[in-house]
Design a protein around this motif. Sequence first.
Motif, PDB file in Angstrom:
ATOM      1  N   LEU A 167      27.552  40.407  39.100  1.00  0.00           N
ATOM      2  CA  LEU A 167      28.602  39.584  38.512  1.00  0.00           C
ATOM      3  C   LEU A 167      29.938  39.846  39.197  1.00  0.00           C
ATOM      4  CD1 LEU A 167      27.731  40.030  34.720  1.00  0.00           C
ATOM      5  CD2 LEU A 167      27.120  38.117  36.216  1.00  0.00           C
ATOM      6  N   LEU A 168      30.792  38.825  39.210  1.00  0.00           N
ATOM      7  CA  LEU A 168      32.128  39.004  39.784  1.00  0.00           C
ATOM      8  C   LEU A 168      32.915  40.042  39.014  1.00  0.00           C
ATOM      9  CD1 LEU A 168      33.170  35.333  40.686  1.00  0.00           C
ATOM     10  CD2 LEU A 168      31.962  37.018  42.078  1.00  0.00           C
ATOM     11  N   ARG A 169      32.712  40.109  37.706  1.00  0.00           N
ATOM     12  CA  ARG A 169      33.462  41.111  36.928  1.00  0.00           C
ATOM     13  C   ARG A 169      33.009  42.534  37.275  1.00  0.00           C
ATOM     14  NH1 ARG A 169      30.615  38.491  32.639  1.00  0.00           N
ATOM     15  NH2 ARG A 169      28.893  39.744  31.782  1.00  0.00           N
ATOM     16  N   ASP A 170      31.764  42.673  37.774  1.00  0.00           N
ATOM     17  CA  ASP A 170      31.327  43.989  38.246  1.00  0.00           C
ATOM     18  C   ASP A 170      32.128  44.404  39.483  1.00  0.00           C
ATOM     19  OD1 ASP A 170      29.423  44.097  36.242  1.00  0.00           O
ATOM     20  OD2 ASP A 170      27.864  43.194  37.501  1.00  0.00           O
ATOM     21  N   LEU A 171      32.403  43.459  40.363  1.00  0.00           N
ATOM     22  CA  LEU A 171      33.207  43.743  41.548  1.00  0.00           C
ATOM     23  C   LEU A 171      34.641  44.083  41.156  1.00  0.00           C
ATOM     24  CD1 LEU A 171      31.948  40.923  43.949  1.00  0.00           C
ATOM     25  CD2 LEU A 171      31.398  43.363  44.060  1.00  0.00           C
ATOM     26  N   VAL A 172      35.175  43.356  40.179  1.00  0.00           N
ATOM     27  CA  VAL A 172      36.522  43.661  39.689  1.00  0.00           C
ATOM     28  C   VAL A 172      36.563  45.082  39.139  1.00  0.00           C
ATOM     29  CG1 VAL A 172      38.235  43.092  37.927  1.00  0.00           C
ATOM     30  CG2 VAL A 172      37.121  41.256  39.220  1.00  0.00           C
ATOM     31  N   GLU A 173      35.532  45.469  38.393  1.00  0.00           N
ATOM     32  CA  GLU A 173      35.488  46.819  37.818  1.00  0.00           C
ATOM     33  C   GLU A 173      35.454  47.876  38.916  1.00  0.00           C
ATOM     34  OE1 GLU A 173      32.607  49.511  34.919  1.00  0.00           O
ATOM     35  OE2 GLU A 173      32.372  47.329  34.998  1.00  0.00           O
ATOM     36  N   GLU A 174      34.696  47.612  39.983  1.00  0.00           N
ATOM     37  CA  GLU A 174      34.629  48.571  41.100  1.00  0.00           C
ATOM     38  C   GLU A 174      35.997  48.751  41.746  1.00  0.00           C
ATOM     39  OE1 GLU A 174      31.489  48.377  43.990  1.00  0.00           O
ATOM     40  OE2 GLU A 174      30.274  47.131  42.655  1.00  0.00           O
ATOM     41  N   LEU A 190      39.740  38.874  41.087  1.00  0.00           N
ATOM     42  CA  LEU A 190      39.263  39.348  42.385  1.00  0.00           C
ATOM     43  C   LEU A 190      40.213  38.909  43.496  1.00  0.00           C
ATOM     44  CD1 LEU A 190      36.703  40.982  43.013  1.00  0.00           C
ATOM     45  CD2 LEU A 190      35.612  38.850  43.700  1.00  0.00           C
ATOM     46  N   ILE A 191      40.651  37.672  43.417  1.00  0.00           N
ATOM     47  CA  ILE A 191      41.600  37.153  44.403  1.00  0.00           C
ATOM     48  C   ILE A 191      42.911  37.911  44.327  1.00  0.00           C
ATOM     49  CG2 ILE A 191      43.023  35.128  44.947  1.00  0.00           C
ATOM     50  CD1 ILE A 191      40.543  33.426  44.169  1.00  0.00           C
ATOM     51  N   ARG A 192      43.371  38.202  43.104  1.00  0.00           N
ATOM     52  CA  ARG A 192      44.634  38.948  42.941  1.00  0.00           C
ATOM     53  C   ARG A 192      44.509  40.354  43.512  1.00  0.00           C
ATOM     54  NH1 ARG A 192      47.169  42.705  40.162  1.00  0.00           N
ATOM     55  NH2 ARG A 192      45.285  43.318  39.043  1.00  0.00           N
ATOM     56  N   LEU A 193      43.404  41.020  43.226  1.00  0.00           N
ATOM     57  CA  LEU A 193      43.227  42.386  43.700  1.00  0.00           C
ATOM     58  C   LEU A 193      43.129  42.447  45.224  1.00  0.00           C
ATOM     59  CD1 LEU A 193      40.667  43.650  41.031  1.00  0.00           C
ATOM     60  CD2 LEU A 193      43.054  44.384  41.284  1.00  0.00           C
ATOM     61  N   CYS A 194      42.548  41.428  45.826  1.00  0.00           N
ATOM     62  CA  CYS A 194      42.443  41.394  47.293  1.00  0.00           C
ATOM     63  C   CYS A 194      43.743  40.947  47.944  1.00  0.00           C
ATOM     64  CB  CYS A 194      41.298  40.476  47.731  1.00  0.00           C
ATOM     65  SG  CYS A 194      39.669  41.135  47.345  1.00  0.00           S
ATOM     66  N   GLY A 195      44.660  40.384  47.172  1.00  0.00           N
ATOM     67  CA  GLY A 195      45.971  40.033  47.707  1.00  0.00           C
ATOM     68  C   GLY A 195      45.943  39.062  48.870  1.00  0.00           C
TER      69      GLY A 195
END
Length: 490
Positions: free
Chosen positions: A308-315, A283-288
């Motif tokens: 879940l945090l992985r749900d946010l990553v999937e979105e 999540l941190i990597r994707l938000c840069g």
Amino acid sequence: MRRLREAAGLTQEELADLAGLSVRTIRDIELGRTARPYRRSLELIAQALGLNAEGAARLVRTRKARGAEIAEAGAAPTADDGPRAAQLPPVTGDLIGREDLIAAYERYLSLPGAAVGPRAPLLITGPAGVGKSMLATRLAHGVAHLYPDGQLFTDLHGHDAVEPLDPASVLRGFLCSLGVSPSNLPGSLSGLTALYRSLLADRRVLILIDNARATEQVRPLLPNSPGSAVLVTSRAQLRGLLIRDGAQLLETPYLSEPAATALLEEVIGPRRLRAEPAAGRELIRLCGGLPLALRVLAERAAQRPGLLLRDLVEELTRPGFPLDALDVPDDPASTLRTVLSWSYRALPPRAARLFRLLGLHEGPDIRLDAVARLTAAGSGSASLNRLAAELSVLVDAHLLESPAPGRYRFHLLVRLYAAERAAEEESTRAGGIAYAAPRFAGQDEARHRLDGKPRGAQPPARTREWYGEHDNALRLTCSSGGPGRSTGAY
């Protein structure tokens, strides 16, 4: 006043320290250089001298008498006695990861003003969502006590849903806040600027100018007094302010990984982050390191404990419109897509189209010559120079980064927005990539891009260049393959 100071056994320096004023202010009042001292300054001096109420009133009456002399001489109207302006917006939340910046620039704003001429303004720049306004507001509150004559604030709406403010409108508001009657306001911008600078000449005022688009918006708002300080925030570089006005530049960086982790922990709690460490890192990597994106996602997770945090990553990684994950329905100003759209709409047409076309590129970065092929700009030196100038517009707007000369890259979330704009405003994305792929480095070399080495013996510099493009070529070829696009893949 000098007799009062000497009777109290104080030097000018000691009186200035006790009153919280500059030595120059004390000296100029005593020598008569300050035609009409600010009432608040005289009240502070009276308090520092230990004058009783009658003595303090006498000191203020002296100022009023001097003001009457000026009016009889036909001078410009001055501010009436009134409340001290205290217009700073509130500080909202902690600025995680900015502690060193805050400490360094609070020291800068705490330094005495220049001996001659005004203090250089502090220009805070950076991309949308990086926290420029919050940083400037926090800095201003941290040093507000050093500017006893007041704090002025304006939002210039340079990148906003409403039209940018012109400096004349801002000056009218400032002058009214300083006590000038609306009937005494000059009609011209030059007259407003002159009166504004005259009123601030002997005062210590802090001025926060938020969300500027151009230097022309800011320059008339700069005081000419060494005792005042100006903070300016902008998504643009405002090179004129740096070159002609000597502005001190503070480039607001993205959050480091530890700071981004601390932000997530503050909002959702360390236990939840420890439960999904891999998803948290992704999540941190994707938000840069973009604080706005991180906080939006963290607040969503905090409000929905079952998410879940992985749900946010999937979105954020799903096909289609991943930026939907960063929408804030009840607050467009906190929605990343909306915030980026304000920067995009401010671009000249050619730069806006270049931004869209770059959104078709799949690689982590891109060279100038590859941009020329992607945009059909031509390979001659004149064409490349024009293209480099257009790319500079995007860099100056903090919509594109240039990590090395001739190389450009998007922040991941900005690239997603550019791709959205391209999908809506350009021809099909597949057609754009199919056009770019075979021209990426020349027809006869493209099919050798993924061999694992350059064709034939190559000098070290050429080998390094090839490896630098390997990621780009791989992503581009994978994207251009598939049904209906096989002509672009090798």
